[in-house]
Motif scaffolding. Structure first.
Motif, PDB file in Angstrom:
ATOM      1  N   GLY A 175     -18.073  31.596  37.440  1.00 40.23           N
ATOM      2  CA  GLY A 175     -18.155  32.960  37.036  1.00 40.23           C
ATOM      3  C   GLY A 175     -18.507  33.643  38.392  1.00 40.23           C
ATOM      4  O   GLY A 175     -17.904  34.886  38.700  1.00 40.23           O
ATOM      5  N   LEU A 176     -19.438  33.455  39.046  1.00 37.42           N
ATOM      6  CA  LEU A 176     -19.912  34.386  40.251  1.00 37.42           C
ATOM      7  C   LEU A 176     -18.832  34.216  41.249  1.00 37.42           C
ATOM      8  O   LEU A 176     -18.372  35.200  41.862  1.00 37.42           O
ATOM      9  N   ALA A 226     -15.598  33.486  41.000  1.00 40.27           N
ATOM     10  CA  ALA A 226     -14.604  34.228  40.392  1.00 40.27           C
ATOM     11  C   ALA A 226     -14.458  35.636  40.732  1.00 40.27           C
ATOM     12  O   ALA A 226     -13.550  36.408  41.319  1.00 40.27           O
ATOM     13  N   GLY A 227     -15.635  35.994  40.487  1.00 44.01           N
ATOM     14  CA  GLY A 227     -16.005  37.844  40.659  1.00 44.01           C
ATOM     15  C   GLY A 227     -15.814  38.030  42.047  1.00 44.01           C
ATOM     16  O   GLY A 227     -15.308  38.940  42.535  1.00 44.01           O
ATOM     17  N   ARG A 228     -16.533  37.166  43.029  1.00 44.93           N
ATOM     18  CA  ARG A 228     -16.333  37.445  44.351  1.00 44.93           C
ATOM     19  C   ARG A 228     -14.837  37.510  45.046  1.00 44.93           C
ATOM     20  O   ARG A 228     -14.614  38.181  45.516  1.00 44.93           O
ATOM     21  N   ARG A 248     -12.278  37.893  43.323  1.00 45.06           N
ATOM     22  CA  ARG A 248     -11.569  39.002  42.649  1.00 45.06           C
ATOM     23  C   ARG A 248     -11.534  40.172  43.498  1.00 45.06           C
ATOM     24  O   ARG A 248     -10.910  41.146  43.637  1.00 45.06           O
ATOM     25  N   SER A 249     -12.951  40.595  43.752  1.00 45.97           N
ATOM     26  CA  SER A 249     -13.593  41.873  44.502  1.00 45.97           C
ATOM     27  C   SER A 249     -12.995  41.805  45.896  1.00 45.97           C
ATOM     28  O   SER A 249     -12.485  42.887  46.430  1.00 45.97           O
TER      29      SER A 249
END
Length: 67
Positions: free
Chosen positions: A23-24, A26-28, A30-31
């Motif tokens: 999850g971390l 994927a968040g990075r 995406r940003s």
């Protein structure tokens, strides 16, 4: 056929850790990807600025001039 309690707990903790890391990551990603996008106008404005739409307008204008 029951597993030892420690084995299930370890599996649960390992799965939670891997899921959290995914999850971390994927968040990075995406940003970082959001900064590379070109701003696009919303709705019909995006369509009206498309080269194919401009060609259609020019063709319609030529057809009207011929009449």
């Amino acid at each position: 056929m029951t597993e030892p309690r420690g084995s299930r707990l370890g599996s649960f903790l390992l799965g939670g850790l891997l899921g959290g890391l995914a999850g971390l990551a994927a968040g990075r990603l995406r940003s970082q990807g959001a900064g590379r996008r070109q701003p696009t106008p919303p709705g019909l404005a995006a369509f009206e600025r498309a080269p194919c739409y401009e060609e259609l307008l020019e063709q319609d204008a030529r057809d009207r001039d011929r009449r």
